[in-house]
Design a protein around this motif. Structure first.
Motif, short mmCIF file in Angstrom:
data_model
loop_
_atom_site.label_atom_id
_atom_site.label_comp_id
_atom_site.label_asym_id
_atom_site.label_seq_id
_atom_site.Cartn_x
_atom_site.Cartn_y
_atom_site.Cartn_z
N VAL A 75 1.21 -0.84 -0.01
CA VAL A 75 -0.06 0.10 -0.10
C VAL A 75 1.48 1.17 0.41
CG1 VAL A 75 -1.91 1.60 1.56
CG2 VAL A 75 -2.02 -1.17 0.73
N LEU A 76 1.70 1.47 0.66
CA LEU A 76 2.78 2.63 0.74
C LEU A 76 3.44 2.59 -0.54
CD1 LEU A 76 4.59 2.06 4.37
CD2 LEU A 76 2.15 4.04 3.93
N VAL A 77 3.90 1.79 -0.96
CA VAL A 77 4.57 1.89 -2.39
C VAL A 77 3.15 1.88 -4.06
CG1 VAL A 77 5.26 0.84 -3.88
CG2 VAL A 77 6.64 0.13 -1.53
N PHE A 78 2.25 1.25 -3.41
CA PHE A 78 1.28 2.38 -4.95
C PHE A 78 1.00 3.29 -4.64
CE2 PHE A 78 -2.89 3.02 -5.66
CZ PHE A 78 -2.62 2.57 -7.09
N VAL A 79 0.97 4.79 -3.02
CA VAL A 79 0.41 5.62 -1.96
C VAL A 79 1.59 6.72 -2.73
CG1 VAL A 79 0.07 6.79 -0.37
CG2 VAL A 79 -0.84 5.22 -0.59
N ALA A 80 3.00 5.64 -2.51
CA ALA A 80 4.56 6.87 -3.76
C ALA A 80 3.95 6.96 -4.79
CB ALA A 80 5.46 6.21 -2.90
N VAL A 81 4.24 6.27 -5.58
CA VAL A 81 3.71 5.87 -7.28
C VAL A 81 3.02 6.97 -7.78
CG1 VAL A 81 3.35 5.05 -9.23
CG2 VAL A 81 4.84 3.90 -7.28
N VAL A 82 1.61 6.57 -6.51
CA VAL A 82 0.60 7.37 -7.26
C VAL A 82 1.24 9.50 -7.01
CG1 VAL A 82 -2.17 8.27 -6.83
CG2 VAL A 82 -1.27 5.95 -7.39
N MET A 83 1.36 8.93 -5.68
CA MET A 83 2.12 11.02 -5.25
C MET A 83 2.86 11.47 -6.53
SD MET A 83 1.97 10.74 -1.24
CE MET A 83 3.42 11.35 -1.26
N ALA A 84 3.63 10.49 -6.98
CA ALA A 84 4.75 10.66 -7.67
C ALA A 84 4.05 11.48 -9.53
CB ALA A 84 5.77 9.79 -7.90
N PHE A 85 3.41 10.13 -9.56
CA PHE A 85 2.12 10.76 -11.08
C PHE A 85 2.03 11.49 -10.99
CE2 PHE A 85 -1.05 10.07 -13.55
CZ PHE A 85 -1.23 10.03 -14.32
N VAL A 86 0.97 12.05 -9.73
CA VAL A 86 -0.14 13.41 -9.99
C VAL A 86 1.20 14.67 -9.37
CG1 VAL A 86 -0.84 14.94 -8.46
CG2 VAL A 86 -1.47 11.97 -8.92
N THR A 87 2.34 14.69 -9.10
CA THR A 87 3.17 15.23 -9.19
C THR A 87 3.82 15.67 -10.66
OG1 THR A 87 3.45 14.87 -7.04
CG2 THR A 87 5.32 16.33 -7.79
N VAL A 88 4.25 14.80 -11.05
CA VAL A 88 4.65 15.22 -12.45
C VAL A 88 3.08 15.44 -13.47
CG1 VAL A 88 5.26 13.93 -14.50
CG2 VAL A 88 6.49 13.52 -12.04
N VAL A 89 2.42 14.53 -12.95
CA VAL A 89 1.54 15.68 -14.56
C VAL A 89 0.61 17.28 -13.63
CG1 VAL A 89 -1.40 15.34 -14.48
CG2 VAL A 89 0.08 13.72 -14.64
N ASP A 90 0.77 17.51 -12.54
CA ASP A 90 1.02 18.44 -11.73
C ASP A 90 1.58 19.71 -12.24
OD1 ASP A 90 -1.33 21.10 -9.80
OD2 ASP A 90 0.71 20.49 -8.76
N LEU A 91 2.63 19.68 -12.39
CA LEU A 91 3.90 20.22 -12.60
C LEU A 91 3.87 20.36 -14.05
CD1 LEU A 91 7.37 19.22 -10.18
CD2 LEU A 91 5.58 21.10 -10.69
N GLY A 92 3.90 19.24 -14.72
CA GLY A 92 3.35 19.07 -16.84
C GLY A 92 2.47 20.28 -16.72
N ILE A 93 0.80 20.06 -16.16
CA ILE A 93 -0.02 20.95 -16.49
C ILE A 93 0.24 22.45 -16.15
CG2 ILE A 93 -2.14 21.50 -15.99
CD1 ILE A 93 -2.86 18.84 -15.81
N GLY A 94 0.97 22.74 -14.93
CA GLY A 94 1.09 24.13 -14.15
C GLY A 94 2.20 24.93 -15.41
N LYS A 95 3.05 24.15 -16.24
CA LYS A 95 3.87 24.21 -16.57
C LYS A 95 3.24 24.72 -18.80
CE LYS A 95 8.53 23.39 -15.29
NZ LYS A 95 9.34 24.38 -14.81
#
Length: 95
Positions: A67-87
Motif C-alpha cells: 500500500v505504501l509503495v502504491f501510494v508513493a507511486v501515485v503521488m509521484a505520478f500526480v506531482t509530475v502531471v500537476d507540474l506539467g499542467i502548470g508549466k
C-alpha cells in the motif's frame, strides 16, 4: 403499448399462479417487532465477524508495504502531471 412475447406470456401464466400479496400476507411474513429484527441483525453481524480471518504479522507487513509503495507511486505520478499542467498553463497564458 407493445410487449414482447415472452413478457406477455410470463404475465399471463404468472397472474394465475401467483399468490396474492396483500398487506395482510406481507405483514405475517415480517412479524416480529423492532427488537426482534435488531436482535436478528446483531446475530447476523456476530456470525459474519466470526468468519473474519486476521492476517499474520508477515502478511500484514507485506500488505502495508504494498500500500505504501502504491501510494508513493501515485503521488509521484500526480506531482509530475500537476507540474506539467502548470508549466503548460504558464506557457500558454504567459506570466
Amino acid at each position: 403499448m407493445s410487449e414482447t412475447a415472452p413478457a406477455a406470456a410470463s404475465d399471463a401464466e404468472g397472474s394465475a399462479a401467483r399468490p396474492s400479496t396483500s398487506k395482510a400476507a406481507r405483514k405475517g411474513e415480517s412479524r416480529g417487532g423492532l427488537f426482534a429484527r435488531i436482535a436478528l441483525f446483531v446475530r447476523q453481524v456476530v456470525a459474519e465477524l466470526k468468519k473474519v480471518v486476521r492476517p499474520t504479522r508477515s502478511e500484514l507487513i507485506t500488505y502495508t508495504s504494498v500500500v505504501l509503495v502504491f501510494v508513493a507511486v501515485v503521488m509521484a505520478f500526480v506531482t509530475v502531471v500537476d507540474l506539467g499542467i502548470g508549466k503548460l498553463t504558464f506557457w500558454v497564458f504567459g506570466g
